[in-house]
Design an enzyme around this catalytic site. Structure first.
Site, mmCIF file in Angstrom:
data_model
loop_
_atom_site.group_PDB
_atom_site.id
_atom_site.type_symbol
_atom_site.label_atom_id
_atom_site.label_comp_id
_atom_site.label_asym_id
_atom_site.label_seq_id
_atom_site.Cartn_x
_atom_site.Cartn_y
_atom_site.Cartn_z
ATOM 1 N N ASP B 98 0.866 -1.182 0.000
ATOM 2 C CA ASP B 98 0.000 0.000 0.000
ATOM 3 C C ASP B 98 0.902 1.231 0.000
ATOM 4 O O ASP B 98 2.127 1.132 0.017
ATOM 5 C CB ASP B 98 -0.968 -0.034 1.186
ATOM 6 C CG ASP B 98 -0.248 0.032 2.514
ATOM 7 O OD1 ASP B 98 0.993 0.182 2.536
ATOM 8 O OD2 ASP B 98 -0.928 -0.071 3.552
ATOM 9 N N ASP B 152 -2.432 8.547 -1.398
ATOM 10 C CA ASP B 152 -3.766 9.165 -1.377
ATOM 11 C C ASP B 152 -4.051 9.786 -0.017
ATOM 12 O O ASP B 152 -3.286 9.614 0.928
ATOM 13 C CB ASP B 152 -4.844 8.108 -1.669
ATOM 14 C CG ASP B 152 -4.880 7.026 -0.605
ATOM 15 O OD1 ASP B 152 -3.814 6.716 -0.029
ATOM 16 O OD2 ASP B 152 -5.958 6.486 -0.324
ATOM 17 N N ASP B 272 -8.075 -6.969 0.815
ATOM 18 C CA ASP B 272 -7.079 -7.260 1.845
ATOM 19 C C ASP B 272 -7.672 -6.861 3.175
ATOM 20 O O ASP B 272 -8.544 -5.985 3.241
ATOM 21 C CB ASP B 272 -5.800 -6.444 1.649
ATOM 22 C CG ASP B 272 -5.972 -5.032 2.190
ATOM 23 O OD1 ASP B 272 -6.610 -4.205 1.504
ATOM 24 O OD2 ASP B 272 -5.528 -4.752 3.322
ATOM 25 N N CYS B 310 -11.796 -29.218 7.258
ATOM 26 C CA CYS B 310 -10.808 -28.177 6.951
ATOM 27 C C CYS B 310 -9.410 -28.785 6.845
ATOM 28 O O CYS B 310 -8.999 -29.571 7.693
ATOM 29 C CB CYS B 310 -10.840 -27.118 8.050
ATOM 30 S SG CYS B 310 -9.572 -25.851 7.864
ATOM 31 N N CYS B 312 -6.542 -27.287 7.189
ATOM 32 C CA CYS B 312 -5.483 -26.472 7.804
ATOM 33 C C CYS B 312 -4.737 -27.261 8.876
ATOM 34 O O CYS B 312 -5.205 -28.291 9.354
ATOM 35 C CB CYS B 312 -6.057 -25.177 8.369
ATOM 36 S SG CYS B 312 -6.708 -25.331 10.039
ATOM 37 N N CYS B 315 -6.847 -27.984 12.078
ATOM 38 C CA CYS B 315 -7.947 -28.950 12.010
ATOM 39 C C CYS B 315 -7.479 -30.358 11.653
ATOM 40 O O CYS B 315 -8.126 -31.334 12.015
ATOM 41 C CB CYS B 315 -9.002 -28.464 11.023
ATOM 42 S SG CYS B 315 -9.775 -26.914 11.569
ATOM 43 N N HIS B 341 -5.966 -21.270 10.498
ATOM 44 C CA HIS B 341 -7.352 -21.667 10.235
ATOM 45 C C HIS B 341 -8.167 -20.543 9.617
ATOM 46 O O HIS B 341 -8.830 -20.739 8.582
ATOM 47 C CB HIS B 341 -8.046 -22.170 11.498
ATOM 48 C CG HIS B 341 -9.479 -22.486 11.223
ATOM 49 N ND1 HIS B 341 -9.869 -23.655 10.600
ATOM 50 C CD2 HIS B 341 -10.610 -21.753 11.380
ATOM 51 C CE1 HIS B 341 -11.175 -23.630 10.406
ATOM 52 N NE2 HIS B 341 -11.648 -22.488 10.877
#
Lengths: 386, 386
Positions: B98, B152, B272, B310, B312, B315, B341
């Site tokens: 950014d 900005d 994001d 899941c 991940c 999990c 997760h």
């Protein structure tokens, strides 16, 4: 003996360079542990900042967990209901639990030792609890580690002789009670030798504990405020008395590489300590022959890895500059990477000792190993005694 | 246009169920980003608590890093000397930085905006710094991300109209200066549309920024204190004006699954937010249709994984009980596992949106996606606006 542990001594006297160092193999329910070996500490059922893959990648084949901490939180019965400690923390390798004796007796809070046990306050919420040999063994059976340890009363090397004598005698009685209380056939049980730095009391404790049918022998009370000379003298009492004993010898609480090497030379097979991980979280990185303090500003511009030839996740991918940045920004990844490194260094150091014993080059390699261990820094010594 | 970014819209109107949702592919120097897509935030050149393998395993294909933070610490020139941000943080995929505008303008500390730039105090040490479009672009070129963003002046939706008008006009002038200052041919440059929640100012800003040769268009000032209705109204102004524009649309700062879905339906391609990771570190786990607060005592005895299906690292191996224990013991592993997760959940959610758009089932899958997103909890909303 439970039959849940088998220990073989693999080296001959010819390979140890006139020391009592020995190569061994300890077979436990969840795997084989080559000795001399170091056990990372997973106090709360986690080696701080690491996951089980990190621990294995660092080279660990056995870890230690603290009965005192797990008894208080989340509770040993809860862990039993959840399938035991291995499943709870997703570590499929061997685990040893200590008995809680050290934590309970060293608590700053209220603690009262009597012949039956110890009454103490929780460091978490101040609640009152009582450990006896029977309570400790029951908690360890609930946790279900491969190796449990008898409940003992450690003393400080600086304790008065009378106190040491009392605690040593009590430790022997508690060892008997621990044996009587232990019923889990798939779990080995180690006894603990105490006796402080009094040669006669050490010898007496060694004979008493060694006479009992434990699967292994812990040597307690020697990783505190004693000098290296005092520690060596105590080991010079213990180990010769165990010369023909077929069981592993485990010196509890030692973790600085030079201390490990010297204790191996004096005949010790197993070690544990929070030291490598704790100093890592303070930004001290162990490298061959020395220490890096990653908080030193010079490292912010250093593109090199912490250690050139190190296979750990820190050294393979990241620069000293990045680690220095993570520590300054207090980013969690920094603590994990530094811990991975120090444990990798420590476990690699033990592997080098074993390789030298295996190949018969220990006599000539000792000097190089000593140089690789590096001198302990003052800040490290401060962390150690904390 | 720099030529450092290529964007293709892959879906037809038939697949979007009457919404403005679209499937796309953004090709950048370090890889391809399928859109709609969510970018995890690596504020200090690390996605908090994760290593790059964790980030990739969670499904991330592009991450965001904060120019303001890296400018202050460790310094963008230092990162350039160390080989750039990709090498510094060992992330080989696309990165977007950014411009620092949001951080600089939202600082509680001293900050003075003038037509040339913003003078502000560091949140780290109180030192005084000045960002201009030229300074921001130079810092971003030094960092070397795949995508840089114009400098900005964001406003709050609650700002007075005069202030919004001023900031919007200034943002357009700074966009011109950002373009003029940007010289790195291997780095794309996105412009930022502002205008608050004033429809005419949003439209004016959209026309002004879209008229400039940016590689993509950020939509700023819409992830703060506005209501979902205000946000939707602003997107209803912006997106139709960009209907034939071949560039990606990136709504900065949005991260709650339901918000993401609604913004996708209104035509946004990229997002994001720190939200999924931040609520994870607070013990809030995102699961299909709801939220788990792992600090709830009931989870201490729950042997199930946080989410059955899941993939991940949390999990796959650990129970809710173990995670609940780690959080109570404040063990670092808990923060890492929970973050893995929530990011896995978020990135999987985006993948499901893309799959529905790809297969033409988005019209019928919208209801299921909405149900999977779950309602935002009150604590989550509090974290979001913090």
């Amino acid at each position: 003996m439970t039959g849940a542990a088998r220990f073989e001594v693999l080296s001959s006297a010819a390979s140890n360079g006139g020391t009592r160092a020995r190569l061994g193999r300890l077979t436990l329910g969840h795997g084989v542990v080559e000795t001399p070996q170091f056990m990372p500490v997973g106090t709360n059922a986690t080696v701080k900042a690491l996951d089980p893959d990190d621990v294995a990648a660092a080279g660990a084949t056995i870890i230690l967990a603290n009965t005192y901490h797990l008894y208080l939180r989340p509770g040993h019965e809860r862990i039993r209901r959840l399938g035991g400690l291995h499943r709870f923390m997703a570590w499929d390798g061997p685990i040893l639990t200590d008995s809680g004796g050290f934590q309970v007796v060293s608590l700053d809070h209220l603690r009262v030792v009597d012949d039956d046990g110890v009454t103490f306050r929780s460091h978490i919420d101040g609640s009152i609890h009582r450990f006896t040999p029977e309570v400790s063994i029951a908690a360890q059976e609930a946790l279900g580690a491969d190796v449990a340890v008898a409940f003992d009363q450690p003393v400080y090397p600086s304790s008065a002789r009378d106190a040491v004598a009392d605690a040593t005698a009590r430790t022997a009685r508690w060892a008997e009670r621990s044996l009587a209380a232990h019923g889990r056939a798939d779990q080995a049980l180690f006894g603990i030798i105490q006796g402080g730095v009094e040669a006669d009391l050490r010898a007496e404790s060694t004979r008493a504990i060694a006479a009992m049918p434990f699967d292994g022998l812990c040597i307690g009370g020697l990783a505190g405020d004693e000098t290296p000379v005092q520690r060596a003298a105590a080991l010079d009492v213990v180990v010769p008395l165990l010369a023909d004993d077929p069981r592993p010898r485990y010196l509890m609480g030692l973790g600085s590489p030079l201390d490990l090497l010297e204790a191996v030379e004096l005949g010790v097979d197993l070690f544990d300590s929070v030291l490598p991980a704790r100093v890592a979280r303070n930004g001290r990185l162990w490298v061959p022959g020395g220490r890096l303090n990653i908080r030193n500003g010079a490292f912010l511009d250093d593109p090199r890895p912490v250690q050139e030839d190190c296979p750990c996740p820190l050294c393979r991918r990241f620069s000293r500059a990045y680690l220095a940045h993570l520590f300054r920004a207090r980013e969690l990844l920094g603590y994990r990477l530094a811990t991975c490194h120090n444990l990798t260094f420590t476990l690699d150091f033990m592997a080098r000792i074993r390789a030298a014993l295996r190949s018969g080059t220990f006599p000539v390699d000792r000097a190089e190993l000593r140089s690789r261990a590096g001198q302990e820094s003052r800040s490290e010594a401060a962390v150690k005694s904390a």
